[in-house]
Design an enzyme around this catalytic site. Structure first.
Site, PDB file in Angstrom:
ATOM      1  N   GLY A 168     -65.142  66.110  18.539  1.00  0.00           N
ATOM      2  CA  GLY A 168     -63.839  65.940  19.181  1.00  0.00           C
ATOM      3  C   GLY A 168     -63.897  66.279  20.655  1.00  0.00           C
ATOM      4  N   ARG A 217     -54.754  69.126  15.456  1.00  0.00           N
ATOM      5  CA  ARG A 217     -54.068  70.104  14.625  1.00  0.00           C
ATOM      6  C   ARG A 217     -52.921  69.398  13.909  1.00  0.00           C
ATOM      7  NH1 ARG A 217     -55.370  75.338  15.747  1.00  0.00           N
ATOM      8  NH2 ARG A 217     -53.319  76.107  15.147  1.00  0.00           N
ATOM      9  N   HIS A 228     -51.433  75.499  55.272  1.00  0.00           N
ATOM     10  CA  HIS A 228     -52.772  75.040  55.632  1.00  0.00           C
ATOM     11  C   HIS A 228     -53.703  76.239  55.796  1.00  0.00           C
ATOM     12  CE1 HIS A 228     -55.966  72.713  57.441  1.00  0.00           C
ATOM     13  NE2 HIS A 228     -56.061  73.662  58.371  1.00  0.00           N
TER      14      HIS A 228
HETATM   15  P1  FAD Z   1     -47.702  78.847  16.803  1.00  0.00           P
HETATM   16  O1  FAD Z   1     -48.125  79.414  18.070  1.00  0.00           O
HETATM   17  O2  FAD Z   1     -48.739  78.202  15.949  1.00  0.00           O
HETATM   18  O3  FAD Z   1     -46.979  80.001  15.984  1.00  0.00           O
HETATM   19  C1  FAD Z   1     -46.557  79.837  14.685  1.00  0.00           C
HETATM   20  C2  FAD Z   1     -46.428  81.194  14.041  1.00  0.00           C
HETATM   21  O4  FAD Z   1     -45.794  81.051  12.786  1.00  0.00           O
HETATM   22  C3  FAD Z   1     -47.768  81.852  13.755  1.00  0.00           C
HETATM   23  O5  FAD Z   1     -47.779  83.150  14.297  1.00  0.00           O
HETATM   24  C4  FAD Z   1     -47.859  81.886  12.232  1.00  0.00           C
HETATM   25  O6  FAD Z   1     -48.544  83.018  11.737  1.00  0.00           O
HETATM   26  C5  FAD Z   1     -46.387  81.934  11.850  1.00  0.00           C
HETATM   27  N1  FAD Z   1     -46.107  81.416  10.514  1.00  0.00           N
HETATM   28  C6  FAD Z   1     -46.527  80.257   9.967  1.00  0.00           C
HETATM   29  N2  FAD Z   1     -46.012  80.101   8.726  1.00  0.00           N
HETATM   30  C7  FAD Z   1     -45.252  81.192   8.493  1.00  0.00           C
HETATM   31  C8  FAD Z   1     -44.447  81.610   7.389  1.00  0.00           C
HETATM   32  N3  FAD Z   1     -44.304  80.852   6.304  1.00  0.00           N
HETATM   33  N4  FAD Z   1     -43.823  82.809   7.465  1.00  0.00           N
HETATM   34  C9  FAD Z   1     -43.933  83.599   8.577  1.00  0.00           C
HETATM   35  N5  FAD Z   1     -44.671  83.236   9.644  1.00  0.00           N
HETATM   36  C10 FAD Z   1     -45.312  82.048   9.609  1.00  0.00           C
HETATM   37  N6  FAD Z   1     -51.262  75.215  24.655  1.00  0.00           N
HETATM   38  C11 FAD Z   1     -50.979  75.293  25.976  1.00  0.00           C
HETATM   39  O7  FAD Z   1     -49.861  74.983  26.379  1.00  0.00           O
HETATM   40  N7  FAD Z   1     -51.930  75.712  26.869  1.00  0.00           N
HETATM   41  C12 FAD Z   1     -53.182  76.058  26.486  1.00  0.00           C
HETATM   42  O8  FAD Z   1     -54.004  76.428  27.319  1.00  0.00           O
HETATM   43  C13 FAD Z   1     -53.504  75.971  25.105  1.00  0.00           C
HETATM   44  N8  FAD Z   1     -54.745  76.316  24.668  1.00  0.00           N
HETATM   45  C14 FAD Z   1     -55.015  76.269  23.330  1.00  0.00           C
HETATM   46  C15 FAD Z   1     -56.293  76.605  22.916  1.00  0.00           C
HETATM   47  C16 FAD Z   1     -56.617  76.569  21.578  1.00  0.00           C
HETATM   48  C17 FAD Z   1     -58.006  76.950  21.127  1.00  0.00           C
HETATM   49  C18 FAD Z   1     -55.612  76.207  20.618  1.00  0.00           C
HETATM   50  C19 FAD Z   1     -55.924  76.190  19.145  1.00  0.00           C
HETATM   51  C20 FAD Z   1     -54.335  75.861  21.025  1.00  0.00           C
HETATM   52  C21 FAD Z   1     -54.031  75.881  22.385  1.00  0.00           C
HETATM   53  N9  FAD Z   1     -52.764  75.508  22.852  1.00  0.00           N
HETATM   54  C22 FAD Z   1     -52.486  75.553  24.199  1.00  0.00           C
HETATM   55  C23 FAD Z   1     -51.698  75.040  21.939  1.00  0.00           C
HETATM   56  C24 FAD Z   1     -50.684  76.147  21.669  1.00  0.00           C
HETATM   57  O9  FAD Z   1     -51.355  77.265  21.157  1.00  0.00           O
HETATM   58  C25 FAD Z   1     -49.629  75.655  20.680  1.00  0.00           C
HETATM   59  O10 FAD Z   1     -49.052  74.455  21.159  1.00  0.00           O
HETATM   60  C26 FAD Z   1     -48.534  76.692  20.529  1.00  0.00           C
HETATM   61  O11 FAD Z   1     -49.061  77.917  20.051  1.00  0.00           O
HETATM   62  C27 FAD Z   1     -47.459  76.204  19.545  1.00  0.00           C
HETATM   63  O12 FAD Z   1     -46.469  77.173  19.445  1.00  0.00           O
HETATM   64  P2  FAD Z   1     -45.576  77.299  18.129  1.00  0.00           P
HETATM   65  O13 FAD Z   1     -44.602  78.386  18.434  1.00  0.00           O
HETATM   66  O14 FAD Z   1     -45.069  75.970  17.747  1.00  0.00           O
HETATM   67  O15 FAD Z   1     -46.562  77.748  16.962  1.00  0.00           O
END
Ligand code: FAD
Length: 475
Positions: free
Chosen positions: A185, A276, A449
């Protein structure tokens, strides 16, 4: 146990969930935020944005000390790597920031509930913690916000084993530099983690099924990035379909097919970074009547983040749109404001995205290809960093700024920057797009600048010259 009732339950404490919870609490709502992991902050803080950038920064220093310091007249002894210290530093950065999230929520009187949440019908959520023997706690609310994020996609024939065939989470915590890291990827996660381990001494091969890496980038930026990463030693195989992987002992063999030709690559670690998918497992969506997209698995929402079930909302990686932390947070703010009766909105045309390689690639808005496909009459203004004073001082002249503007109106449609500090420069571009700026607006804005941002001003000047729009003062 009496059932607790709050105004809003937020499930998930990632950048979507915690931001929504804090904003809703500040707007006067009683809020419970449920998180299954011990540390708050979601994937972004624990195994995404933050640890990857900590390692990118550390590895960049290491690489610069080895390969660039001499040009600046800095002599060093033999540069060696202390990986445990580097990992400990990364861990400390993560620890500090996740603690900040806890303070933010506590400071706003959000009740933090540790456990796995499951929808149990209208306004009811069951929270399980401490194993199956303990009765789940029931919390009820007027509104529920789903922010459970996403999980890595596995490929058939390459099951994750946490040792040889890895997700990004494990690739952020290796205890030794791989000899040969094979990355399946060529998206931003693969390229960023590939850059970390390449700089630390690994051989890195990136396998990408498409003819271009970082598929969503402007094609000029993607081609240039590939050339620059190749110069750094990263090996690319494009149009390569991975058909399987077999781990035995310390080795892992990956079979690929490129244009009908079969090949086997041997490495010691394989990172599968092919995307993802929304994390909906065990959430009880069916019980609550929350619909998902049959193809992508995303929870479907309307413009107000409302799912198909009354009073259940969803944001972040769980819903369509770019899977980015700042998009999740913007949606978190907007949904909280809507629940408080305010007009919360997200402008999806002005969401920046950044690939944190060296150099960085940052973009916002339409690519040239997208403008062409949409049949928009457009202008392009580019300016290379080779002509920028600050880039020359720094000795980092690779890359360019490219502005796409509408030919008829000179309005900025998209900006793509490949170069050092691109991630910081894109903020000005997002602001310009938010305010509906023309290329001329940027060209006439005085920039400090010598700065990298002067290249943006120069590119804007080129785009404006091309535009058929002429302001009154220019006749
Ligand atoms: P998440 O951050 O995934 O949080 C979801 C939370 O829900 C988690 O803590 C999980 O434990 C919890 N959860 C899930 N199911 C349950 C349940 N049933 N009960 C209770 N809790 C639960 N984005 C950027 O903008 N910039 C970057 O530089 C960047 N770098 C990245 C690098 C990597 C290696 C990865 C994998 C991702 C990166 N991302 C980046 C993407 C970014 O991390 C995600 O877009 C972002 O975290 C999404 O936020 P979210 O709140 O939707 O979910």
């Amino acid at each position: 146990m009496a059932e607790e009732k709050v105004d809003l339950i937020v499930i998930g404490s990632g950048p979507g969930g915690y931001v929504a919870a804090a904003r809703a609490a500040r707007l006067g709502m009683s809020v419970a935020c449920i998180e299954k992991e011990e540390r708050l902050g979601g994937i972004c803080l624990n195994a995404g944005c933050i640890p990857s950038k900590a390692l990118l920064d550390s590895s960049e220093h290491f690489f610069a000390a080895k390969t660039k310091f001499a040009d600046h007249g800095i002599k060093t002894g033999r540069i060696t790597l202390d990986l445990p210290v580097m990992m400990k530093r990364k861990e400390a950065v993560v620890e500090g920031l996740t603690a900040n999230v806890r303070s933010l929520l506590e400071g706003n009187k959000v009740r933090i509930v540790r456990g796995t949440a499951r929808l149990e019908g209208k306004g009811r959520v069951a929270v399980s913690s401490g194993g199956s023997k303990k009765k789940p706690e029931i919390i009820t609310a007027g509104a529920i916000l789903l922010a459970t994020g996403s999980v890595p996609v596995a490929l058939p024939g390459l099951p994750f084993d946490g040792k040889r065939i890895l997700t990004s989470t494990e690739a952020l915590a290796l205890d030794a530099v791989p000899d040969h890291l094979i990355i399946v990827g060529g998206g931003y996660i693969g390229l960023e983690l590939g850059s970390v381990w390449l700089r630390l001494g690994a051989k890195v091969t990136v396998l990408e099924m498409l003819p271009q890496i970082a598929g969503s980038l402007d094609s000029l930026a993607a081609r240039t990035l590939k050339r620059l990463l190749t110069q750094q030693g990263m090996v690319f195989k494009l149009g390569a379909k991975v058909t399987g992987a077999k781990a035995s002992g310390k080795e892992v063999n990956v079979t690929i097919e490129t244009g009908g030709k079969k090949e086997t690559l041997s490495g010691d670690r394989v990172l599968v970074a092919v995307g993802r998918r929304p994390n909906t497992e065990g959430l009880g969506l069916e019980t609550a009547g929350v619909a998902t997209d049959a193809k992508t698995g995303h929870v479907t929402v309307d413009d107000g983040f409302q799912t198909s079930a009354a009073d259940i909302y969803a944001i972040g990686d769980l819903v369509p749109g770019p899977a980015l932390a700042h998009k999740a947070s913007a949606e978190g703010v907007a949904v909280a404001e809507r629940l408080a009766g305010l007009p919360g909105l997200v402008n999806y045309d002005a969401i920046p995205s950044v690939v944190y390689t060296f150099p960085e690639v940052a973009s916002v808005g339409l690519t040239e290809d997208a403008a062409r496909k949409q049949g928009i009459g457009y202008c392009v203004g580019t300016f290379p960093f080779a002509g920028n004073g600050r880039a020359r001082c720094m000795g980092e002249t690779d890359g360019f700024v490219k502005i796409i503007s509408e030919a008829k109106t000179d309005q900025v449609l998209g900006i793509h920057i490949l170069g050092p500090r691109a991630a910081e420069m894109i903020g000005e571009c997002v602001l310009a797009m938010e305010f509906g700026a023309s290329a001329e607006d940027i060209a006439r804005t005085v920039h400090g600048h010598p700065t990298f941002a002067e290249a943006l001003q120069e590119a804007a000047e080129v785009a404006t010259k091309c535009s058929v729009y002429r302001g009154p003062e220019r006749g």
